[in-house]
Design a protein around this motif. Structure first.
Motif, PDB file in Angstrom:
ATOM      1  N   MET A 126      27.957  68.455  18.766  1.00 57.50           N
ATOM      2  CA  MET A 126      28.497  67.986  20.048  1.00 57.50           C
ATOM      3  C   MET A 126      28.990  69.155  20.890  1.00 57.50           C
ATOM      4  O   MET A 126      28.733  69.218  22.096  1.00 57.50           O
ATOM      5  N   LEU A 127      29.695  70.078  20.276  1.00 58.33           N
ATOM      6  CA  LEU A 127      30.212  71.219  21.032  1.00 58.33           C
ATOM      7  C   LEU A 127      29.090  72.118  21.532  1.00 58.33           C
ATOM      8  O   LEU A 127      29.156  72.642  22.641  1.00 58.33           O
ATOM      9  N   THR A 128      28.049  72.311  20.716  1.00 57.36           N
ATOM     10  CA  THR A 128      26.952  73.156  21.174  1.00 57.36           C
ATOM     11  C   THR A 128      26.071  72.431  22.179  1.00 57.36           C
ATOM     12  O   THR A 128      25.383  73.086  22.955  1.00 57.36           O
ATOM     13  N   ALA A 129      26.085  71.102  22.189  1.00 54.78           N
ATOM     14  CA  ALA A 129      25.331  70.365  23.204  1.00 54.78           C
ATOM     15  C   ALA A 129      26.033  70.418  24.554  1.00 54.78           C
ATOM     16  O   ALA A 129      25.388  70.379  25.599  1.00 54.78           O
ATOM     17  N   ILE A 130      27.356  70.521  24.540  1.00 54.67           N
ATOM     18  CA  ILE A 130      28.108  70.599  25.791  1.00 54.67           C
ATOM     19  C   ILE A 130      27.798  71.912  26.504  1.00 54.67           C
ATOM     20  O   ILE A 130      27.556  71.936  27.705  1.00 54.67           O
ATOM     21  N   VAL A 131      27.820  73.005  25.767  1.00 53.51           N
ATOM     22  CA  VAL A 131      27.516  74.322  26.327  1.00 53.51           C
ATOM     23  C   VAL A 131      26.429  74.955  25.460  1.00 53.51           C
ATOM     24  O   VAL A 131      26.734  75.655  24.495  1.00 53.51           O
ATOM     25  N   PRO A 132      25.158  74.715  25.777  1.00 47.68           N
ATOM     26  CA  PRO A 132      24.093  75.267  24.925  1.00 47.68           C
ATOM     27  C   PRO A 132      23.956  76.784  25.081  1.00 47.68           C
ATOM     28  O   PRO A 132      24.377  77.360  26.092  1.00 47.68           O
ATOM     29  N   ASN A 160      25.432  79.204  23.648  1.00 42.06           N
ATOM     30  CA  ASN A 160      26.686  79.937  23.718  1.00 42.06           C
ATOM     31  C   ASN A 160      27.247  80.057  22.301  1.00 42.06           C
ATOM     32  O   ASN A 160      27.705  79.070  21.729  1.00 42.06           O
ATOM     33  N   MET A 166      30.881  78.506  21.493  1.00 41.15           N
ATOM     34  CA  MET A 166      31.073  77.088  21.170  1.00 41.15           C
ATOM     35  C   MET A 166      30.693  76.813  19.717  1.00 41.15           C
ATOM     36  O   MET A 166      31.327  75.994  19.049  1.00 41.15           O
TER      37      MET A 166
END
Length: 152
Positions: free
Chosen positions: A132-138, A140, A143
């Protein structure tokens, strides 16, 4: 020999396993960090004339569809993975140890509150939180680091 006689167990063969594990880890570290010391290929350098060429003596893993060295890219990815894992473990260790000591020292409500917060994090599937966190800011790594640290 009666049923109450104690027989010491034979020592396990763990030293061999540890030596094999340490050797594999050392080989991975050498593969990851040796190109930095001897000036290996740039993992982002493209050369379209080398597109999809197979392994050579200079590059054991060949080249990808953009002509980038797969060996250099693998070494760079290994450095990123090892660094991210080490940083995540230390980042999770510091508050974990401090909160554990605080909960053990104070007890009572503080112990129950720290336990409830840790159980809330453990109730979430770790991979789901990281995704979920990596989908919010791919694309990166920060994250990904934050997600892994929260899961740990």
């Amino acid at each position: 020999m009666t049923t109450f006689d104690y027989v010491a167990p034979r020592p396990a063969r763990w030293p061999v396993r540890r030596i094999i594990g340490a050797t594999i880890l050392l080989a991975l570290l050498v593969f990851a960090f040796l190109p930095l010391l001897i000036g290996g290929a740039d993992p982002l350098k493209q050369s379209l004339r080398l597109t999809l060429q197979g392994p050579t003596a200079a590059d054991w893993f060949g080249y990808d569809h953009l002509g980038r060295s797969m060996q250099a890219r693998l070494a760079a990815a290994l450095r990123l993975s090892l660094g991210l894992a080490l940083l995540s473990v230390f980042t999770a260790m510091i508050p974990g140890v401090l909160l554990g000591v605080l909960a053990a020292w104070r007890g009572g409500f503080v112990d129950r509150a720290v336990g409830a917060v840790s159980e809330a994090f453990l109730a979430l599937p770790g991979l789901l939180l990281v995704l979920m966190l990596t989908a919010i800011v791919p694309d990166n790594p920060a994250m990904l680091y934050i997600g892994i640290s929260l899961v740990l």
